[in-house]
Scaffold this motif. Sequence first.
Motif, PDB file in Angstrom:
ATOM      1  N   LYS A 158      -2.995  -7.731   2.355  1.00  0.00           N
ATOM      2  CA  LYS A 158      -1.641  -8.210   2.050  1.00  0.00           C
ATOM      3  C   LYS A 158      -1.706  -9.263   0.967  1.00  0.00           C
ATOM      4  O   LYS A 158      -2.474 -10.223   1.048  1.00  0.00           O
ATOM      5  CB  LYS A 158      -0.998  -8.801   3.306  1.00  0.00           C
ATOM      6  N   ILE A 159      -0.922  -9.063  -0.087  1.00  0.00           N
ATOM      7  CA  ILE A 159      -0.846 -10.020  -1.181  1.00  0.00           C
ATOM      8  C   ILE A 159       0.615 -10.425  -1.373  1.00  0.00           C
ATOM      9  O   ILE A 159       1.516  -9.865  -0.738  1.00  0.00           O
ATOM     10  CB  ILE A 159      -1.403  -9.420  -2.495  1.00  0.00           C
ATOM     11  N   GLN A 160       0.855 -11.385  -2.237  1.00  0.00           N
ATOM     12  CA  GLN A 160       2.218 -11.830  -2.504  1.00  0.00           C
ATOM     13  C   GLN A 160       3.036 -10.681  -3.100  1.00  0.00           C
ATOM     14  O   GLN A 160       2.724 -10.153  -4.161  1.00  0.00           O
ATOM     15  CB  GLN A 160       2.198 -13.011  -3.475  1.00  0.00           C
ATOM     16  N   GLY A 161       4.058 -10.257  -2.400  1.00  0.00           N
ATOM     17  CA  GLY A 161       4.949  -9.228  -2.910  1.00  0.00           C
ATOM     18  C   GLY A 161       4.478  -7.802  -2.736  1.00  0.00           C
ATOM     19  O   GLY A 161       5.114  -6.882  -3.246  1.00  0.00           O
ATOM     20  N   GLY A 162       3.361  -7.581  -2.039  1.00  0.00           N
ATOM     21  CA  GLY A 162       2.900  -6.202  -1.870  1.00  0.00           C
ATOM     22  C   GLY A 162       1.557  -6.119  -1.180  1.00  0.00           C
ATOM     23  O   GLY A 162       1.196  -6.975  -0.360  1.00  0.00           O
ATOM     24  N   TYR A 163       0.799  -5.098  -1.558  1.00  0.00           N
ATOM     25  CA  TYR A 163      -0.500  -4.846  -0.932  1.00  0.00           C
ATOM     26  C   TYR A 163      -1.516  -4.453  -1.995  1.00  0.00           C
ATOM     27  O   TYR A 163      -1.163  -3.937  -3.076  1.00  0.00           O
ATOM     28  CB  TYR A 163      -0.399  -3.720   0.103  1.00  0.00           C
ATOM     29  N   ALA A 164      -2.794  -4.689  -1.683  1.00  0.00           N
ATOM     30  CA  ALA A 164      -3.897  -4.282  -2.551  1.00  0.00           C
ATOM     31  C   ALA A 164      -4.763  -3.291  -1.788  1.00  0.00           C
ATOM     32  O   ALA A 164      -5.183  -3.572  -0.664  1.00  0.00           O
ATOM     33  CB  ALA A 164      -4.723  -5.497  -2.977  1.00  0.00           C
ATOM     34  N   LEU A 165      -5.009  -2.139  -2.382  1.00  0.00           N
ATOM     35  CA  LEU A 165      -5.806  -1.092  -1.759  1.00  0.00           C
ATOM     36  C   LEU A 165      -7.154  -0.985  -2.467  1.00  0.00           C
ATOM     37  O   LEU A 165      -7.237  -1.070  -3.689  1.00  0.00           O
ATOM     38  CB  LEU A 165      -5.079   0.249  -1.825  1.00  0.00           C
TER      39      LEU A 165
END
Length: 281
Positions: free
Chosen positions: A83-90
């Motif tokens: 979980k990152i600021q404003g979204g997600y990192a895959l």
Amino acid sequence: EEHSAHEMEKLGMKRGRYDGCMFMRHGDQSKAGRHADDFLVTGRRGQVDELLEEMRQKLQLSDVVRLFDIGSEGTFLSMGIRKIQGGYALKGKTSLIDDVLVELGLPDAKASAIPQTDAKQADDEEKLSIDEHYTYRRCVGKLLQLATLRADIQYCVGVLSQAMSAPTRRGQRRMKKLARFLAGTKDVELLLRPCGQGKLPVVQVKVDANWADDASDRKSTSGGVLYFHGCAIATWSRRQACVALSSAESELYALGSGAVEALGFATLLEEWGEPTVPVLC
């Protein structure tokens, strides 16, 4: 698998018509994706907690990870989610890259800035030994897993996979070049951070084609990226089924492939109650 699908339906989750692994509950807009016995649930925090509690009563749940707070991490199949600021990192499993480097005898190799080279050498067509052939096949399998989240290597992996039945020295050198590129890009992530809020959501596809890139059969390769809310939802690099007689013809086939992806995704969103307008660029 059918048992778990039946239990999801008993929870009021409707099985998707266009994707049998997707379930949704329109009352609270919660959704669940299933692959065998692994689940990925989306929705508002309270709705997700409520659904998980209901699932716990019907199914044997373990290792439940919540990705609401920034910095929280989890995995789904071989994909890492953060979980990152404003979204997600895959992110794909870096252990797969380490395995490929060890298999090829390159654990400490210098990283490459490009993923592929086509420099010709005298032994290009020499077939690999049986042991080298097995190593080649194992590495291609690992690279295919990585390529699902790495658009920058999909074309290269596609080229390598075409030689699975009879790999040559040229293919082996290509694989080593790609492995060295991956060694320097282990931390690459796919960011899903929506942008353009407040506008009508559109499904946007950008496509291109590499005309007759393989001299052995003169077939072309189609490539494309599908965007939704500015996020790269899907990417692909595929060999075209027929021989295109011009670059314009190969790009037309790529356009048709992109249209199929756009309409398919838009249909799925429509089933979820999302108004969309497919757009091709």
